[in-house]
Design a protein around this motif. Structure first.
Motif, short mmCIF file in Angstrom:
data_model
loop_
_atom_site.label_atom_id
_atom_site.label_comp_id
_atom_site.label_asym_id
_atom_site.label_seq_id
_atom_site.Cartn_x
_atom_site.Cartn_y
_atom_site.Cartn_z
N MET A 13 0.80 -1.23 -0.27
CA MET A 13 0.14 0.46 0.33
C MET A 13 1.22 1.41 -0.01
N VAL A 14 1.70 1.18 0.90
CA VAL A 14 2.83 2.61 1.02
C VAL A 14 3.13 3.06 -0.65
N VAL A 17 1.25 3.77 -3.08
CA VAL A 17 0.80 5.74 -3.20
C VAL A 17 2.01 6.39 -3.65
N LEU A 18 3.34 5.95 -3.09
CA LEU A 18 4.72 6.45 -3.15
C LEU A 18 4.27 6.78 -5.09
N GLU A 20 2.47 6.66 -6.88
CA GLU A 20 1.09 6.96 -8.01
C GLU A 20 1.81 8.92 -7.81
N VAL A 21 2.18 9.07 -6.71
CA VAL A 21 2.57 10.34 -6.42
C VAL A 21 4.24 10.98 -7.36
N ALA A 43 -4.19 2.07 -7.93
CA ALA A 43 -5.11 1.80 -7.54
C ALA A 43 -6.25 0.88 -7.46
#
Lengths: 87, 779, 229
Positions: A13-14, A17-18, A20-21, A43
């Motif tokens: 998850m972490v 999301v990193l 993605e950014v 996502a």
């Protein structure tokens, strides 16, 4: 599910999301469409990981899986058709 | 049965509105009703009939007979059932009250096409909208209850292949409801927020709001047609064999066609309501084919009914007459529906009385006639008395004639627009409208015969034999004849139950006390007055919201909110004190859900409707992004690093929640408590950051009154992220409750279901955020 | 069936405009099979009820081993083929809802008129820039025997612009431009030919307009673009 798997999901998850950014900063001006596609895939993979492991869908009978899948099917139809209806 | 009678009451209101309209339209250039009142009548007739009459009357029958048919004592969650009823009533009260506020009731048609409906001044429309939201919440709760009951509470030996057809069709209906109504909530919540808070979902012309509304509304609205129709078909399929003396033709084909074609496809045909909105021709073609395809299973069903007479012995008693009437009317309504599936023919028929005729043939003809059949069929089981056969037959004949006189002429009015309050004397409009109005009074008058027959049966009817129709179904095997009905007025006054008279009212139509002696001991479980407090609390709060702003509005919101909070606290306290011990479950026939507990099944069913709820909101947002030519660039409004941090916090709380569950699986209550506390803290931090973000955004001018497109972005952000925030907050409150129970030592290695189910909920919230974060922050 | 459809349209037409011809042809198909199917199925129902009614004799009924799925299968197959045929006809008449291809040619031989719906009336903008609101003596004026392309939108709420006597209708939606075409082959004035088909507020019932079809030269001098050179 073993505890180690839970930590694995969390780590994913972490990282996701990193990523993605990161993708956002890399591609937002260069290729917006590619950025959208990549972020959407990430996502969705996050959501899948939670459903399969944290919510233990993989251990549930098929009938329960249907209850999770049917609304997603319907919603995809809504999404595709509503965007197409913009013409 | 409360459901049943309440829906009859709403049916009468809807019928009066219809008669007012027919009076107005009986002659050209009439001014009996002005456009102002006519538009309200036409709108509320549609809404009340569809939402507060047709669906609930079927649910009322189902509430009574589904548990009997599957051999269960009651529905799976009695208090949920009570809650569902009171929410339904509260929503109905709000809808009816709307006539009496300045500006009148909703007047944009039952479809509430935007932006007309959000622009209508006055609180009436808002009241109706919020009433619809309550109704939709009621339906969602009811659906969960029925799904779990039908798949989990079947008596031993009641395998799926023995399930009576009525129960099957109620299951189909309920599944359609479960996935359709969340979209209705989303659509009306967005519209209400436009009306109350000033968001711009449907008032901003730059994003084609009408198309957004059409998509959301009809994505709900088309399945709703089948929701209205399917219980009627269930009744027909259930009772035809008793009157033909032979099995239903191709019974399994009916079930397969309905389950595998009608249900999935009903969510894939909605754009045939939008053929003229300028959608691409290919899309029109695709939805035309889908619409034709969904008529095929109905061919199977209709032809099977017709061919079920072959080589049988057809007894033309009242229920069978109504079945035949319903089938004939459905054939007519179904075939006019095929006409409407053609985008080319739609160029003439759309928005005309041809459409009115079509859907009344289906929703009044097929649905109501079959429900009448069901009423006559089951009234002996319900009262222990027999209805008057002659009166029933006369009722049928007059209804059938009146119905056709009323609606058949409308097929020829294909050039007359719907919902015009008056018309000039041109062509044959005057003649056809005159005939239809006469028919309306014949049809309405015939229903007094139904009322008379019901009253006669109830008080004077001759005792009926235990199984008058020779049915093989379980509901006929369980009743001692002529016991007073559980809802007969005399019954409640005789023995005031624990929890008081209000509590008794809150009792769902439960056959428990009369059919199984064992049920009586646990009867107390039904007599909670919390559901009624909760529903009325929500109703008063929403009424206040509808009148917002103003001192009265705020007062109502405070009172409603307080009542809601007290009821919720009371409910939790009742549970902590074990006031209502659930009866022990017997092992029944649960294929294909063996090994899944009742609560967990309920949670999954609930989450599946939540998927549609959030999905609809996000679909609306994605549509807005697709339609808006200009939109604030990503990163220009929201703080991406902060959002990333918050995402990680929420993900971490998912991990700690899992560790909490793992702890109690090993029976370690102390570790459960620790991990729950960590989860609670992480959740609170998430909300704290969220709120600080909101405060910063609000003070930096990112508000609903900002210039376009910032007001649009703000509308979407505050409402959708706010909804997620509300879910997180609800989760935090639940966590407090669970921690209290943990402290009391309630959970053990063997029994900790609530924790597991809360884990599912918390993980779901996490999933939703996985989509909200990129959609709002990055894209 | 066309006679029937025409009789219901309150204008004495001499020739049939193409959109109406396509519509009528399609409606003939649907009526033939629709009415036919209704008669056959309701006829079956009535026949079976009469044939197998309870005659009061208590003769044992024959066994129903297969529960009669064969006859259901056969009748359903027949109805599927009818539905497929009907759908095929619909697709064959899609020319009615597609913009004619010649309208995208340069120079554009079609007449483009903008239609704006509002509460409660219609506003037409002609090629020469002339703007007119619907009133009793200001009809929508179009030349005869020309392809007319209407570009329809709305200023406030959802309306639906329909000329049923020409078998055309299209929604007027704020923020969206929809097109509709027709080719009227008959000269003359049709009163109340234009109506709104979506509830748009208190004036919905009176949102009507007249249609006037005039010779091309007359139209050109009043509404057409002045062709210089």
């Amino acid at each position: 599910m073993r505890t180690s798997v839970a930590f694995g999901v969390w780590a994913y998850m972490v990282i996701a999301v990193l990523t993605e950014v990161e993708i956002y900063y890399m591609l937002r001006t260069a290729n917006y469409d590619l950025m959208t596609a990549a972020v959407s895939v990430l996502a969705t993979s996050q959501a899948t990981a939670i459903v399969v492991f944290n919510m233990q869908l993989k251990d549930e009978p098929g009938a329960i899986r249907l209850f999770a899948l049917i609304p997603i099917m319907f919603l995809s139809a809504l999404l595709i058709a509503e965007l197409a209806s913009l013409g | 049965m409360l459901y049943f009678f309440t829906s009859l009451y709403f049916g009468i209101i809807g019928a009066i509105l219809a008669l007012l309209m027919r009076v107005q339209l009986s002659v050209p250039n009439n001014f009996f009703l002005s456009a102002y009142y006519y538009d309200q009548a036409v709108t509320m007739h549609g809404l009340i009939m569809i939402f507060w009459f047709l669906s609930p009357i079927a649910i009322g029958l189902a509430n009574y007979f589904v548990p009997l048919q599957i051999g269960a004592k009651d529905l799976a969650f009695p208090r949920l059932n009570a809650m569902s009823y009171w929410l339904y009533l509260s929503g109905g009260i709000m809808a009816v009250l709307s006539f009496f506020v300045p500006g009148g009731s909703a007047d944009a048609g039952w479809t509430n096409y935007q932006p007309l409906a959000v622009l209508t001044p006055g609180s009436g429309t808002t009241l109706v909208y919020l009433g619809l939201v309550l109704l939709a919440a009621s339906i969602t709760l009811g659906s969960i209850n029925f799904v779990v009951s039908i798949i989990w509470l079947r008596a031993p030996g009641m395998s799926l292949d023995k399930l009576p057809m009525f129960t099957w069709f109620i299951l189909f209906t309920i599944i359609a409801m479960l996935f359709a109504f969340p979209t209705l909530i989303a659509a009306f919540a967005l519209a209400s927020s436009d009306r109350i808070l000033g968001t711009v979902f449907f008032t901003s012309t730059q994003i084609q709001p009408s198309i957004l509304w059409d998509n959301l509304f009809w994505f709900f609205g088309h399945p709703e047609v089948y929701i209205v129709l399917l219980p009627g078909f269930g009744i027909i399929a259930n009772i035809v064999p008793q009157f033909t003396g032979r099995p239903l033709a191709a019974k399994n084909a009916i079930l397969v066609a309905t389950a595998l074609v009608v249900l999935p496809l009903s969510f894939g045909v909605w754009m045939h309501h939008m053929f003229l909105t300028g959608i691409p021709v290919d899309l029109q073609g695709a939805f035309s084919i889908a619409t034709i395809a969904i008529s095929i299973p109905f061919d199977v069903i209709t032809l099977s009914f017709v061919e079920s007479m072959i080589r049988g012995r057809v007894k033309l008693l009242t229920p069978m007459l109504f079945v035949l009437g319903a089938v004939v009317l459905f054939i007519i309504g179904g075939i006019t529906g095929v006409f409407l599936s053609s985008p080319v023919l739609d160029r003439v028929f759309r928005g005309s009385y041809f459409v009115v005729a079509h859907f009344h043939y289906v929703m009044v003809g097929a649905a109501i006639f079959s429900i009448f059949a069901g009423i006559y069929y089951w009234i002996p089981r319900f009262t222990g008395r027999m209805y008057n056969e002659r009166l029933g037959k006369i009722h049928f004949v007059i209804s059938f004639i009146g119905f056709n006189v009323l609606y058949f002429p409308m097929n020829f009015l294909f050039d007359m627009p719907r919902r015009i309050f008056t018309y000039p004397n041109i062509g044959n409009w005057a003649l056809l409208n005159g005939i239809a109005s006469v028919g309306a009074f014949i049809f309405a008058g015939a229903q007094t015969l139904l009322a008379a027959n019901l009253l006669y049966t109830w008080f004077r009817g001759p005792p009926s034999p235990p199984n008058p129709w020779g049915s093989p179904d379980l509901e006929w095997k369980s009743q001692p004849v002529l016991t007073p009905s559980p809802t007969a007025p005399t019954d409640t006054s005789e023995s005031p139950p624990a929890g008081g008279w209000i509590g008794q009212l809150a009792t769902p139509a439960s056959p428990a006390t009369e059919t199984h002696a064992a049920g009586a001991e646990h009867g107390e479980a039904h007599y909670s007055s919390r559901p009624i407090q909760l529903s009325f609390g929500a109703m008063i709060f929403l009424m206040g919201a509808a009148f917002y702003p103003g001192i009265l509005a705020i007062g109502l919101m405070v009172i409603g909110g307080a009542l809601f909070a007290v009821a919720l606290g009371g409910w939790a306290r009742d549970d902590l004190r074990h006031k209502f011990a659930p009866p022990p479950e017997e092992e029944g026939d649960r294929w294909p859900f063996q090994g899944v507990s009742k609560m967990k099944l309920g949670m999954w069913v609930f989450l599946s409707s939540e998927i549609v709820l959030f999905g609809s909101f996000l679909a609306a947002y994605i549509f807005i992004r697709g339609a808006a030519v200009t939109f604030p660039a990503p990163g220009s409004i929201h703080d991406i690093p902060l959002g990333t941090l918050n995402t990680i916090i929420l993900a971490t709380s998912g991990l700690t929640m899992f560790l909490a569950i793992q702890a109690i699986r090993q029976g370690d209550r102390r570790r459960l408590m620790q991990w729950m506390s960590v989860t609670f803290m992480l959740g609170s931090t998430f909300m704290g950051i969220k709120i600080s973000e909101w405060v910063n955004l609000g003070s930096s001018g990112f508000t609903l009154s900002a210039p376009y497109p910032f007001n649009l972005a703000a509308s979407a952000y505050y409402i959708i992220v706010g909804l997620h925030g509300a879910h997180v907050t609800a989760g935090l409150i639940m966590m407090v409750y669970l921690m209290k129970k943990t402290k009391d030592g309630e959970y053990t290695k063997e029994s900790h279901e609530a924790i597991e189910n809360f884990g599912l909920y918390w993980a779901f919230i996490d999933i939703v955020w996985c989509f909200i974060f990129p959609l709002f922050y990055l894209l | 069936m066309r006679e029937f459809a025409l009789a219901l349209m309150y204008s004495g037409m001499l020739t049939v405009p193409p959109t109406v011809a396509t519509f009528d042809h399609l409606l003939d198909w649907y009526l033939f099979f629709g009415v036919g199917a209704a008669v056959v199925v309701i006829g079956m129902l009535v026949t079976f009820v009469i044939l197998y009614r309870d005659k009061g004799d208590n003769k044992p009924l024959p066994e129903h081993k297969t529960e009669g799925w064969k006859i259901v299968l056969i009748t359903v197959m027949i109805s599927i083929s009818i539905l497929a045929a009907a759908e095929y006809q619909t697709f064959a008449s899609f020319s009615n809802i597609e913009t004619p291809s010649q309208c995208s040619m340069v120079p554009d031989p079609c007449i483009n008129i903008s239609v704006l719906g509002f509460q409660w009336g219609w506003q037409f903008t002609y090629p020469n820039g002339k703007v007119q609101l619907t009133t009793e003596d200001q009809p929508l004026t179009v030349p005869v025997d020309k392809i007319i392309l209407l570009n329809i939108t709305s200023r406030d709420v959802f309306h639906s612009f329909g000329i049923v006597s020409l078998a055309v209708k299209e929604d007027a939606i704020p923020g969206r431009y929809n097109t509709l075409w027709f080719n009227d082959t008959n000269l003359g004035l049709v009163t109340m030919a234009i109506r709104c088909y979506e509830l748009c507020g208190a004036g919905h019932a009176t949102m009507v307009g007249n249609l006037s079809v005039v010779p091309y030269s007359t139209w050109q001098s009043e509404f057409g673009v002045n062709t210089t050179g």
